[in-house]
Design a protein around this motif. Structure first.
Motif, PDB file in Angstrom:
ATOM      1  N   GLY A 120       0.810  -1.222   0.000  1.00 20.78           N
ATOM      2  CA  GLY A 120       0.000   0.000   0.000  1.00 20.78           C
ATOM      3  C   GLY A 120       0.841   1.268   0.000  1.00 20.78           C
ATOM      4  O   GLY A 120       1.891   1.341   0.642  1.00 20.78           O
ATOM      5  N   THR A 121       0.371   2.252  -0.719  1.00 20.45           N
ATOM      6  CA  THR A 121       1.019   3.561  -0.771  1.00 20.45           C
ATOM      7  C   THR A 121       0.019   4.639  -0.361  1.00 20.45           C
ATOM      8  O   THR A 121       0.125   5.215   0.713  1.00 20.45           O
ATOM      9  CB  THR A 121       1.584   3.831  -2.185  1.00 20.45           C
ATOM     10  N   TYR A 122      -0.975   4.915  -1.195  1.00 20.88           N
ATOM     11  CA  TYR A 122      -2.058   5.822  -0.831  1.00 20.88           C
ATOM     12  C   TYR A 122      -2.957   5.125   0.190  1.00 20.88           C
ATOM     13  O   TYR A 122      -3.194   3.917   0.065  1.00 20.88           O
ATOM     14  CB  TYR A 122      -2.864   6.192  -2.085  1.00 20.88           C
ATOM     15  N   PRO A 123      -3.445   5.841   1.241  1.00 22.39           N
ATOM     16  CA  PRO A 123      -3.413   7.275   1.495  1.00 22.39           C
ATOM     17  C   PRO A 123      -2.319   7.735   2.449  1.00 22.39           C
ATOM     18  O   PRO A 123      -2.460   8.791   3.078  1.00 22.39           O
ATOM     19  CB  PRO A 123      -4.794   7.510   2.102  1.00 22.39           C
ATOM     20  N   GLN A 124      -1.246   6.973   2.614  1.00 22.13           N
ATOM     21  CA  GLN A 124      -0.153   7.431   3.471  1.00 22.13           C
ATOM     22  C   GLN A 124       0.678   8.445   2.678  1.00 22.13           C
ATOM     23  O   GLN A 124       1.523   8.072   1.866  1.00 22.13           O
ATOM     24  CB  GLN A 124       0.678   6.245   3.938  1.00 22.13           C
ATOM     25  N   MET A 125       0.421   9.705   2.939  1.00 22.77           N
ATOM     26  CA  MET A 125       0.920  10.762   2.053  1.00 22.77           C
ATOM     27  C   MET A 125       2.440  10.869   2.042  1.00 22.77           C
ATOM     28  O   MET A 125       3.015  11.313   1.050  1.00 22.77           O
ATOM     29  CB  MET A 125       0.280  12.095   2.409  1.00 22.77           C
ATOM     30  N   GLU A 126       3.107  10.447   3.129  1.00 25.04           N
ATOM     31  CA  GLU A 126       4.568  10.498   3.095  1.00 25.04           C
ATOM     32  C   GLU A 126       5.095   9.513   2.055  1.00 25.04           C
ATOM     33  O   GLU A 126       6.060   9.799   1.338  1.00 25.04           O
ATOM     34  CB  GLU A 126       5.169  10.230   4.481  1.00 25.04           C
ATOM     35  N   ARG A 127       4.422   8.365   1.924  1.00 23.88           N
ATOM     36  CA  ARG A 127       4.813   7.407   0.887  1.00 23.88           C
ATOM     37  C   ARG A 127       4.469   7.951  -0.498  1.00 23.88           C
ATOM     38  O   ARG A 127       5.273   7.853  -1.433  1.00 23.88           O
ATOM     39  CB  ARG A 127       4.106   6.070   1.104  1.00 23.88           C
ATOM     40  N   VAL A 128       3.277   8.487  -0.624  1.00 18.99           N
ATOM     41  CA  VAL A 128       2.847   9.066  -1.902  1.00 18.99           C
ATOM     42  C   VAL A 128       3.846  10.115  -2.367  1.00 18.99           C
ATOM     43  O   VAL A 128       4.294  10.118  -3.522  1.00 18.99           O
ATOM     44  CB  VAL A 128       1.441   9.690  -1.761  1.00 18.99           C
ATOM     45  N   ASN A 129       4.228  11.013  -1.466  1.00 16.67           N
ATOM     46  CA  ASN A 129       5.114  12.115  -1.847  1.00 16.67           C
ATOM     47  C   ASN A 129       6.517  11.634  -2.188  1.00 16.67           C
ATOM     48  O   ASN A 129       7.159  12.174  -3.101  1.00 16.67           O
ATOM     49  CB  ASN A 129       5.154  13.158  -0.723  1.00 16.67           C
ATOM     50  N   ARG A 130       6.994  10.605  -1.477  1.00 10.24           N
ATOM     51  CA  ARG A 130       8.331  10.093  -1.800  1.00 10.24           C
ATOM     52  C   ARG A 130       8.344   9.419  -3.171  1.00 10.24           C
ATOM     53  O   ARG A 130       9.296   9.587  -3.942  1.00 10.24           O
ATOM     54  CB  ARG A 130       8.804   9.121  -0.710  1.00 10.24           C
ATOM     55  N   GLN A 131       7.304   8.655  -3.496  1.00 13.57           N
ATOM     56  CA  GLN A 131       7.236   8.029  -4.820  1.00 13.57           C
ATOM     57  C   GLN A 131       7.045   9.081  -5.907  1.00 13.57           C
ATOM     58  O   GLN A 131       7.640   8.993  -6.990  1.00 13.57           O
ATOM     59  CB  GLN A 131       6.110   6.993  -4.871  1.00 13.57           C
ATOM     60  N   ARG A 132       6.242  10.074  -5.622  1.00 16.87           N
ATOM     61  CA  ARG A 132       6.017  11.153  -6.589  1.00 16.87           C
ATOM     62  C   ARG A 132       7.320  11.878  -6.883  1.00 16.87           C
ATOM     63  O   ARG A 132       7.645  12.188  -8.037  1.00 16.87           O
ATOM     64  CB  ARG A 132       4.959  12.117  -6.040  1.00 16.87           C
ATOM     65  N   GLU A 133       8.102  12.145  -5.836  1.00 16.63           N
ATOM     66  CA  GLU A 133       9.385  12.832  -6.021  1.00 16.63           C
ATOM     67  C   GLU A 133      10.371  11.943  -6.768  1.00 16.63           C
ATOM     68  O   GLU A 133      11.111  12.419  -7.648  1.00 16.63           O
ATOM     69  CB  GLU A 133       9.949  13.223  -4.651  1.00 16.63           C
ATOM     70  N   LEU A 134      10.403  10.661  -6.439  1.00 17.45           N
ATOM     71  CA  LEU A 134      11.342   9.734  -7.085  1.00 17.45           C
ATOM     72  C   LEU A 134      11.151   9.709  -8.593  1.00 17.45           C
ATOM     73  O   LEU A 134      12.125   9.688  -9.355  1.00 17.45           O
ATOM     74  CB  LEU A 134      11.147   8.328  -6.504  1.00 17.45           C
ATOM     75  N   PHE A 135       9.894   9.740  -9.046  1.00 10.24           N
ATOM     76  CA  PHE A 135       9.612   9.605 -10.475  1.00 10.24           C
ATOM     77  C   PHE A 135       9.191  10.913 -11.143  1.00 10.24           C
ATOM     78  O   PHE A 135       8.868  10.910 -12.329  1.00 10.24           O
ATOM     79  CB  PHE A 135       8.535   8.539 -10.684  1.00 10.24           C
ATOM     80  N   GLY A 136       9.178  12.014 -10.397  1.00 17.11           N
ATOM     81  CA  GLY A 136       8.810  13.293 -10.988  1.00 17.11           C
ATOM     82  C   GLY A 136       7.390  13.305 -11.525  1.00 17.11           C
ATOM     83  O   GLY A 136       7.136  13.821 -12.620  1.00 17.11           O
ATOM     84  N   LEU A 137       6.456  12.742 -10.760  1.00 17.12           N
ATOM     85  CA  LEU A 137       5.074  12.627 -11.228  1.00 17.12           C
ATOM     86  C   LEU A 137       4.360  13.973 -11.162  1.00 17.12           C
ATOM     87  O   LEU A 137       4.551  14.745 -10.219  1.00 17.12           O
ATOM     88  CB  LEU A 137       4.307  11.605 -10.375  1.00 17.12           C
ATOM     89  N   PRO A 138       3.501  14.249 -12.132  1.00 14.15           N
ATOM     90  CA  PRO A 138       2.692  15.470 -12.076  1.00 14.15           C
ATOM     91  C   PRO A 138       1.662  15.400 -10.953  1.00 14.15           C
ATOM     92  O   PRO A 138       1.345  14.316 -10.444  1.00 14.15           O
ATOM     93  CB  PRO A 138       2.016  15.528 -13.446  1.00 14.15           C
ATOM     94  N   GLU A 139       1.136  16.546 -10.549  1.00  9.50           N
ATOM     95  CA  GLU A 139       0.194  16.611  -9.429  1.00  9.50           C
ATOM     96  C   GLU A 139      -1.066  15.801  -9.681  1.00  9.50           C
ATOM     97  O   GLU A 139      -1.723  15.356  -8.741  1.00  9.50           O
ATOM     98  CB  GLU A 139      -0.174  18.070  -9.142  1.00  9.50           C
ATOM     99  N   THR A 140      -1.433  15.627 -10.943  1.00 11.26           N
ATOM    100  CA  THR A 140      -2.668  14.904 -11.268  1.00 11.26           C
ATOM    101  C   THR A 140      -2.482  13.393 -11.308  1.00 11.26           C
ATOM    102  O   THR A 140      -3.434  12.659 -11.555  1.00 11.26           O
ATOM    103  CB  THR A 140      -3.218  15.370 -12.626  1.00 11.26           C
ATOM    104  N   VAL A 141      -1.255  12.916 -11.071  1.00 10.26           N
ATOM    105  CA  VAL A 141      -0.966  11.482 -11.065  1.00 10.26           C
ATOM    106  C   VAL A 141      -0.552  11.078  -9.650  1.00 10.26           C
ATOM    107  O   VAL A 141       0.401  11.622  -9.096  1.00 10.26           O
ATOM    108  CB  VAL A 141       0.134  11.131 -12.085  1.00 10.26           C
ATOM    109  N   ILE A 142      -1.300  10.125  -9.062  1.00  5.26           N
ATOM    110  CA  ILE A 142      -1.134   9.791  -7.651  1.00  5.26           C
ATOM    111  C   ILE A 142      -0.735   8.322  -7.492  1.00  5.26           C
ATOM    112  O   ILE A 142      -1.452   7.431  -7.970  1.00  5.26           O
ATOM    113  CB  ILE A 142      -2.440  10.051  -6.879  1.00  5.26           C
TER     114      ILE A 142
END
Length: 200
Positions: A120-142
């Protein structure tokens, strides 16, 4: 293996053999994810796919201790929600749609002899944000969840599940049958553009 057997005998597998998963098996697993239902057929997901051990290790770092199986996996698939595709009156259906896609992939893998564990990743936002930063995901991709895959290392796992006692096949139900020959992917179900290899 039929669908009831797949559902009842699936289990989380966290240790894997040092054996590559063939490309056609990976594609079948992804196709299964795309074949599931989604709200208004929005298909509001994408999949980030990697076999790279370094990337898998970084994904494990991003999700913390429970994601350690990624360090031993031969394949990782991150399920991503796409808010631009989501049902506009109720966009949070993306969460359910992503879960359905993940479960389909896990069951398909099990039917093909590939083990997996859902992380699981979402809804634990610290995990979400670390994965988002790792891959440079846009705000609309979660980031929704990550699935680690690999051929099971039987010696490193508990015994596989068997059909629950008393779970007899209903009278008239189809018996176990060998899988039919593979047919070409149907247009509109498998979308190559929704697969992102190693990066967004």
């Amino acid at each position: 293996m039929d669908i009831l057997e797949a559902i009842m005998t699936r289990r989380s597998v966290r240790t894997y053999l040092d054996k590559e998963i063939p490309d056609d098996v990976v594609k079948t697993i992804l196709h299964a994810g795309m074949a599931g239902p989604s709200c208004t057929n929005a298909r509001d997901w994408s999949f980030l796919v990697t076999r790279d051990p370094e990337i898998l290790s970084k994904m494990a770092d991003g999700n913390g201790g429970p994601a350690a199986p990624l360090r031993r996996a031969r394949l990782g698939i991150m399920v991503l929600g796409d808010l631009e595709r989501a049902f506009k009156p109720a966009p949070d259906y993306w969460i359910i749609d992503g879960a359905i896609a993940a479960q389909n992939m896990i069951l398909a893998a099990h039917g093909l002899g590939v083990g997996s564990v859902w992380l699981g990743t979402y809804p634990q936002m610290e995990r979400v944000n670390r994965q988002r930063e790792l891959f440079g995901l846009p705000e609309t991709v979660i980031p929704h969840s990550i699935i680690a895959f690999g051929y099971p290392d039987v010696e490193g796992e508990n015994s596989p599940r068997s059909m629950p006692q008393g779970m007899e096949r209903p009278e008239g139900a189809a018996p176990n049958m060998p899988p039919p020959p593979r047919e070409p992917m149907k247009k509109g179900e498998y979308e190559e553009s929704r697969i992102h290899l190693d990066r967004w």
